[in-house]
Every structure is written in structure tokens, then in C-alpha cells.
Design a protein around this motif. Structure first.
Motif, PDB file in Angstrom:
ATOM      1  N   GLY A 246       0.818  -1.209   0.000  1.00  0.00           N
ATOM      2  CA  GLY A 246       0.000   0.000   0.000  1.00  0.00           C
ATOM      3  C   GLY A 246       0.848   1.253   0.000  1.00  0.00           C
ATOM      4  O   GLY A 246       2.068   1.177  -0.142  1.00  0.00           O
ATOM      5  N   PRO A 247       0.191   2.398   0.183  1.00  0.00           N
ATOM      6  CA  PRO A 247      -1.270   2.595   0.277  1.00  0.00           C
ATOM      7  C   PRO A 247      -1.950   2.305  -1.060  1.00  0.00           C
ATOM      8  O   PRO A 247      -1.401   2.646  -2.111  1.00  0.00           O
ATOM      9  CB  PRO A 247      -1.388   4.081   0.640  1.00  0.00           C
ATOM     10  N   GLY A 248      -3.085   1.687  -1.019  1.00  0.00           N
ATOM     11  CA  GLY A 248      -3.715   1.230  -2.248  1.00  0.00           C
ATOM     12  C   GLY A 248      -2.817   0.217  -2.922  1.00  0.00           C
ATOM     13  O   GLY A 248      -2.507  -0.833  -2.353  1.00  0.00           O
ATOM     14  N   HIS A 249      -2.383   0.542  -4.130  1.00  0.00           N
ATOM     15  CA  HIS A 249      -1.429  -0.314  -4.854  1.00  0.00           C
ATOM     16  C   HIS A 249      -0.161   0.471  -5.190  1.00  0.00           C
ATOM     17  O   HIS A 249       0.562   0.124  -6.127  1.00  0.00           O
ATOM     18  CB  HIS A 249      -2.063  -0.842  -6.140  1.00  0.00           C
ATOM     19  N   ALA A 250       0.134   1.515  -4.408  1.00  0.00           N
ATOM     20  CA  ALA A 250       1.247   2.416  -4.713  1.00  0.00           C
ATOM     21  C   ALA A 250       2.598   1.723  -4.651  1.00  0.00           C
ATOM     22  O   ALA A 250       3.527   2.101  -5.367  1.00  0.00           O
ATOM     23  CB  ALA A 250       1.234   3.611  -3.769  1.00  0.00           C
ATOM     24  N   THR A 251       2.729   0.725  -3.783  1.00  0.00           N
ATOM     25  CA  THR A 251       3.995  -0.015  -3.687  1.00  0.00           C
ATOM     26  C   THR A 251       3.813  -1.498  -4.006  1.00  0.00           C
ATOM     27  O   THR A 251       4.608  -2.327  -3.587  1.00  0.00           O
ATOM     28  CB  THR A 251       4.613   0.141  -2.285  1.00  0.00           C
ATOM     29  N   GLU A 252       2.743  -1.786  -4.732  1.00  0.00           N
ATOM     30  CA  GLU A 252       2.510  -3.176  -5.134  1.00  0.00           C
ATOM     31  C   GLU A 252       3.567  -3.599  -6.141  1.00  0.00           C
ATOM     32  O   GLU A 252       3.731  -2.991  -7.192  1.00  0.00           O
ATOM     33  CB  GLU A 252       1.124  -3.301  -5.769  1.00  0.00           C
ATOM     34  N   VAL A 253       4.316  -4.644  -5.832  1.00  0.00           N
ATOM     35  CA  VAL A 253       5.306  -5.209  -6.742  1.00  0.00           C
ATOM     36  C   VAL A 253       4.925  -6.653  -7.028  1.00  0.00           C
ATOM     37  O   VAL A 253       3.943  -7.165  -6.494  1.00  0.00           O
ATOM     38  CB  VAL A 253       6.728  -5.126  -6.141  1.00  0.00           C
ATOM     39  N   ILE A 254       5.690  -7.292  -7.885  1.00  0.00           N
ATOM     40  CA  ILE A 254       5.326  -8.651  -8.312  1.00  0.00           C
ATOM     41  C   ILE A 254       5.229  -9.594  -7.117  1.00  0.00           C
ATOM     42  O   ILE A 254       4.299 -10.396  -7.015  1.00  0.00           O
ATOM     43  CB  ILE A 254       6.339  -9.190  -9.330  1.00  0.00           C
TER      44      ILE A 254
END
Length: 300
Positions: A246-254
Motif C-alpha cells: 500500500g497505500p492502495g497499490h502504490a507499492t505493489e510489486v510482483i
């Protein structure tokens, strides 16, 4: 008879290096290559944790993965940006610190140990510490308010604009010691007679660094760069411990994407994402290594 003996001896010598390489290749195959291709097979099915049966579905999982509106491509972009940030940060900072710590000064050995120390700290603990330090009312923001920089105060790990860069900075702080160790070891192997000759010829310290030291340790810098980039493309612990994606998908990685897919009970979708990550890292690492080898060959 002597010819046969000499032929056998030369044959043994030609295969001798393979005896040392074989255990590494075996470990690499068992723990990296085979799981990757097992994952490929799994990704072509509809396997689930809740079912003991599975059916072949072909490339359906990959179509969903790379389809419009999916989160995977965003995760790939974040992973690449994260890897690029930590590679640039660790390489630039690590080389500068290694050059500094190659000099003679009081407390040098203590500083070397201090730089390497963060690597030995659990990343879960690191995540907890930085969540506390970088919170809205955390130590960092309180210091910024105290020195009159309250306008830039924000929840650094909770802000969509700063979260990914902040996590990358934390990872640089944790892992820069690896680069320092690799480059410093190469610096200490630079021939002293070459450096002494440069001093006699009147070369300034800055000139010595850029004309002699850095070219002679370029192989070590390239190795550190490649390993750091690969590590950044696989990063999971530090991101999961600080933001969880997060926040949300701001730091979403594989890696965090795969972890969240596992929670849904699907085995095939995470396997498809994992194999895509394997291919991506392999291709990028091979491309970077090829460029590095060509540059080193041209420099020679």
C-alpha cells in the motif's frame, strides 16, 4: 603408452574446472530451474488449494494476468522502478563510501562494521522501526517541524506520491553495505605501485580516483550493480514489512502481488505471476550482463 597417459591427463585437466562447477550447477538447478518449470506447468492449470484435482487450461491464467484492467502490469512497473532506484542508490552511495573508507583515518574499521550492520537486522524489525520513525507524528516529521520544514511533513510510507521512493531509500540504507564490501575489496587489490607512480607524476587525488581506481575496480562495480538489480527485481520482505504493497497499490510489486494471490486460494494464478517474474528477471539480467561484458571487453 606414454601418449595414452598424456592424453588421459590432458582430458582430466580439461574437465577439472567442471568438478568445482558441478555442485553449484546442481544446487542452482534443484532450487531455481526445476521449481521455475514446475511453476510453469502449474500455471497452465486451474489448481486451487481447496481442490485436489486440476485441469489443463492453457494460457488462460496469463491472459487474465496481462489483461486490461489487471494489477499485474502495474506491479511490474513498480518492481522495475524500485529495482532501478535501489540499484542507482546502492551503487552510487556504495562506491562513494568504499572510496572514502579506502583511506587511512581513525575509526575506519568501526565505520566499516557500522555500514554493514543493517544487513544483519531482520527486515521485519527494520519495517517496524521505520513505520514508527516515518509516521505522521513520528520522529522524522517532528524534527522537520522543529527546524521549520513543516510544509514537507507527510506520512512518508502512507502517501501515494512518496511511498515507493521511501521504501527504496530504506532498502538502500539496509543493503548499501553489500556494495561497499564488494567495491572496497577490489579497491584494496589495486596495485600500490600504480598509485605511487600517479602521485609522483603529480596526479591529484580526484584524478587518481577517476583515472586509476575506478577503471581498475569497474568489474566489481558492475558485479555489485547486477546483483543489486536482480535483488531489487525480487524484493518482497522490505516492502511487505513497511507498506504491505500500500497505500492502495502504490507499492505493489510482483512479489506482494503473488502473496496476495495466494490468499485467494488459487495456485495457478500465483504460479503464472511467479514464472513471468522468473522470465523477466532472467531476460533483464542477461541483457545487463551482456552490456557489461561488452563494455569491459572494449575497455581492455
Amino acid at each position: 603408452m606414454s601418449k595414452r597417459i598424456s592424453t588421459r591427463t590432458s582430458t582430466r585437466k580439461s574437465y577439472y574446472p567442471m568438478y568445482f562447477l558441478a555442485p553449484v550447477l546442481a544446487i542452482f538447478t534443484v532450487f531455481y530451474i526445476l521449481p521455475a518449470f514446475f511453476g510453469l506447468g502449474l500455471s497452465l492449470t486451474n489448481a486451487k488449494l481447496s481442490s485436489s484435482t486440476m485441469d489443463f487450461v492453457g494460457l488462460t491464467n496469463y491472459k487474465v494476468l496481462f489483461g486490461a484492467g489487471g494489477q499485474f502490469l502495474g506491479a511490474v512497473g513498480h518492481q522495475f522502478i524500485f529495482a532501478l532506484l535501489v540499484t542507482l542508490g546502492k551503487t552510487a552511495l556504495g562506491v562513494a563510501m568504499a572510496l572514502f573508507m579506502d583511506q587511512q583515518f581513525i575509526g575506519r574499521d568501526f565505520l566499516r562494521a557500522l555500514v554493514y550492520a543493517p544487513i544483519m537486522i531482520s527486515l521485519i524489525i527494520v519495517g517496524m522501526i521505520f513505520n514508527f520513525l516515518l509516521a505522521s507524528d513520528g520522529f522524522v516529521n517532528e524534527v522537520l517541524r522543529f527546524v521549520g520544514l513543516g510544509s514537507i511533513v507527510r506520512p512518508w510510507l502512507g502517501d501515494f506520491d512518496t511511498a515507493l521512493v521511501t521504501v527504496a531509500a530504506i532498502d538502500v540504507w539496509v543493503g548499501v553495505g553489500w556494495t561497499v564490501v564488494i567495491v572496497l575489496a577490489a579497491l584494496q587489490s589495486v596495485p600500490q605501485d600504480v598509485l605511487e607512480a600517479a602521485r609522483v607524476d603529480g596526479a591529484s587525488p580526484l584524478r587518481t580516483v577517476f583515472a586509476i581506481k575506478l577503471p581498475l575496480v569497474a568489474h566489481a562495480i558492475n558485479l555489485a550493480l547486477l546483483l543489486t538489480f536482480i535483488s531489487g527485481m525480487k524484493a518482497f520482505d522490505i516492502i511487505y514489512a513497511t507498506t504491505g504493497g500500500g497505500p492502495g497499490h502504490a507499492t505493489e510489486v510482483i512479489s506482494t502481488f503473488i502473496a496476495k494471490q495466494m490468499v485467494t486460494g488459487s495456485l495457478a494464478a500465483p504460479a503464472a505471476a511467479n514464472f513471468a517474474q522468473f522470465v523477466l528477471i532472467t531476460v533483464l539480467a542477461f541483457a545487463i550482463n551482456t552490456v557489461i561484458r561488452k563494455r569491459e571487453a572494449a575497455a581492455e
